[in-house]
Design an enzyme around this catalytic site. Structure first.
Site, PDB file in Angstrom:
ATOM      1  N   GLU A  78       2.744 -71.955  53.618  1.00 34.27           N
ATOM      2  CA  GLU A  78       2.614 -71.125  54.646  1.00 34.27           C
ATOM      3  C   GLU A  78       3.689 -69.716  54.332  1.00 34.27           C
ATOM      4  O   GLU A  78       3.343 -68.429  54.376  1.00 34.27           O
ATOM      5  CB  GLU A  78       3.145 -71.565  56.069  1.00 34.27           C
TER       6      GLU A  78
ATOM      7  N   TRP B 219       2.247 -67.666  51.161  1.00 36.99           N
ATOM      8  CA  TRP B 219       1.280 -66.743  52.151  1.00 36.99           C
ATOM      9  C   TRP B 219       2.001 -65.290  52.550  1.00 36.99           C
ATOM     10  O   TRP B 219       1.504 -64.349  51.995  1.00 36.99           O
ATOM     11  CB  TRP B 219       0.421 -67.597  53.026  1.00 36.99           C
TER      12      TRP B 219
ATOM     13  N   TRP C 158     -19.775 -50.190  59.731  1.00 38.59           N
ATOM     14  CA  TRP C 158     -19.511 -50.055  61.323  1.00 38.59           C
ATOM     15  C   TRP C 158     -19.530 -50.379  62.380  1.00 38.59           C
ATOM     16  O   TRP C 158     -20.623 -48.871  62.561  1.00 38.59           O
ATOM     17  CB  TRP C 158     -17.678 -49.827  61.546  1.00 38.59           C
TER      18      TRP C 158
ATOM     19  N   ASN D  27      -2.365 -69.704  65.029  1.00 40.80           N
ATOM     20  CA  ASN D  27      -2.991 -68.841  64.121  1.00 40.80           C
ATOM     21  C   ASN D  27      -4.692 -69.518  63.877  1.00 40.80           C
ATOM     22  O   ASN D  27      -5.143 -68.635  63.078  1.00 40.80           O
ATOM     23  CB  ASN D  27      -2.422 -68.586  63.291  1.00 40.80           C
TER      24      ASN D  27
ATOM     25  N   TRP E  73     -12.350 -53.330  61.515  1.00 39.73           N
ATOM     26  CA  TRP E  73     -11.170 -54.586  61.066  1.00 39.73           C
ATOM     27  C   TRP E  73     -10.211 -54.136  61.572  1.00 39.73           C
ATOM     28  O   TRP E  73      -8.907 -54.091  62.382  1.00 39.73           O
ATOM     29  CB  TRP E  73     -10.853 -55.920  60.339  1.00 39.73           C
TER      30      TRP E  73
ATOM     31  N   TRP F 119      -6.165 -59.868  59.115  1.00 39.04           N
ATOM     32  CA  TRP F 119      -7.077 -59.319  59.162  1.00 39.04           C
ATOM     33  C   TRP F 119      -8.613 -58.809  58.329  1.00 39.04           C
ATOM     34  O   TRP F 119      -9.488 -58.901  57.967  1.00 39.04           O
ATOM     35  CB  TRP F 119      -6.625 -58.208  60.578  1.00 39.04           C
TER      36      TRP F 119
END
Length: 436
Positions: free
Chosen positions: A260, A263, A291, A326, A344, A367
């Site tokens: 993590e 990331w 969209w 999360n 988004w 996102w």
């Protein structure tokens, strides 16, 4: 003439322990004075005057103020626009050099460039250091010396390179004798800056070894108490050392939490090397998606009234405590982008307003992952089924029942969109956009 000072400008590094910029300042040979600026460029844009992040900042700055006062020093805290504040500081103090730690956001780079130009006019040096990441900038590159755009090969090199050299703490404590001896100065209050306290306790700044040892087994289940570290707020503002945390994670039986942190570094370097992601899709062709952007549907999503319990629970948790588990962040984000076909960026901005641990690089990366516009190879047909996600990660409905007490009653809404139809609509819309 007064002896020149080394000023250390704290921003996302609110600690005295293991702080790269502070260490460099202390080793400069000059007396050291800490500075923090409540940046009005950022704070003036906050609509909600009950902002947990500002409250946390005031708390942490006050803590630093007290720690420094015990050593006979202080931290100069100002509320204003950085360039204007630095003009005042240059006029007030004899400044030999300014030290700070890197920040990777577009605004932060522009701010630091403007302050650096000002300091240069006065013959004052401006030195920056790496502090909030383990690896940054050009430390993890492909064989062709280009930045990675896919996580898996990046992570392999990240883990291979991770050794004691990069995890070693800066021994700032050994040099606190270099702190400039002066009387304490006041810290602006929330009221001084037109904010109000939320009055909620913040998560602890430590994580038990046992949690990290079992992280892979617990992290995806939002009903489990203390199933994640909840250190993100402390990491966001540098109230804890990333190196200390990475050492602890590396020693854990399970290496999931360490990944993590990988990331986290990855999203920092994506933002640093590809700053267009702040406003646009990482993969430019995804900006062609048509969209729907239905405002009524967006409002229902924001309020947690979609008729999908796991989505509604997540949004209500976010709205109530400024934090969301999360796994549920992924579910709610996927629902907005794929089921409702809402841009988004709308969701990212809403999270940006509400999350107490908001971090642009991680929020943007998450996102764009959910929308399929980010660094994944071919993800547009990945559409989470909220019902199946709930069965898998909240099988007893404990999390949902905590945040959606009216579930099963007449006043709980029907699903606002049918999953199979929404999934196919999303796939068709994406496919059409990407075929251009």
């Amino acid at each position: 003439m007064k002896e020149p000072l080394s000023l250390v400008w704290l921003r996302r590094d609110l600690r005295l322990h293991d702080n790269a910029a502070l260490y460099c300042a202390l080793k400069s040979g000059r007396p050291v004075l800490a500075v923090f600026i409540f940046d009005r460029t950022i704070l003036d844009d906050l609509d909600d005057r009950l902002d947990r992040r500002v409250e946390f900042l005031v708390q942490e700055i006050s803590r630093l103020h007290d720690e420094l006062a015990k050593m006979g020093s202080t931290i100069i805290v100002r509320y204003g626009y950085p360039v204007e504040v630095w003009k005042e500081l240059i006029g007030q103090y004899s400044v030999g050099e300014v030290f700070a730690n890197y920040d990777y956001e577009v605004y932060a780079k522009e701010r630091d460039e403007a302050v650096g130009d000002l300091l240069k006019e006065y013959g004052i040096g401006f030195q920056s250091s790496k502090d909030q990441t383990i690896f940054d900038r050009d430390e993890i590159l492909t064989g062709k010396k280009t930045p990675y755009t896919v996580f898996t090969p990046y992570s392999r090199k990240w883990h291979d390179k991770l050794d004691s050299f990069y995890l070693k703490s800066y021994p700032t404590n050994d040099y606190f004798g270099q702190l400039w001896q002066t009387k304490p100065t006041p810290v602006p209050t929330l009221k001084d800056m037109s904010f109000q306290p939320v009055g909620e306790p913040f998560p602890p700044r430590t994580v038990p070894d046992k949690l990290l040892d079992n992280y892979a087994k617990t992290r995806d289940f939002p009903a489990l108490p203390k199933s994640t570290s909840e250190l993100s707020m402390h990491l966001r503002f540098g109230a804890i050392s990333i190196r200390d945390l990475a050492r602890q994670a590396k020693e854990a039986k399970d290496k999931t939490f360490l990944n993590e942190l990988c990331w986290r570094d990855f999203y920092f370097q994506v933002l640093d090397h590809f700053p267009h992601v702040e406003k646009n899709s990482f993969r430019r062709q995804y900006d062609e998606i048509a969209w729907r952007n239905n405002e009524d549907e967006f409002d229902k999503w924001c309020r947690g009234e979609t008729g999908y319990p796991i989505v509604d629970a997540g949004m209500r948790q976010l709205n109530t405590i400024g934090w969301m588990h999360n796994r549920v962040r992924m579910i709610t984000a996927s629902f907005l982008c794929k089921h409702l076909l809402i841009d988004w960026r709308w969701g990212e901005a809403y999270f940006g307003k509400k999350l107490r641990d908001y971090d642009l690089s991680a929020n943007n990366g998450g996102w764009q992952w959910a929308a399929g516009s980010g660094t994944d190879a071919a993800p547009y047909f990945r559409v989470f089924n909220p019902t199946l996600q709930a069965k898998k990660f909240d099988p007893d409905d404990k999390y949902v029942q905590e945040w959606v007490p009216e579930l099963g009653k007449a006043n709980y809404p029907e699903p606002m969109v049918e999953h199979t139809m929404a999934r196919q609509r999303a796939i068709d819309t994406y496919k059409k956009a990407l075929a251009k």
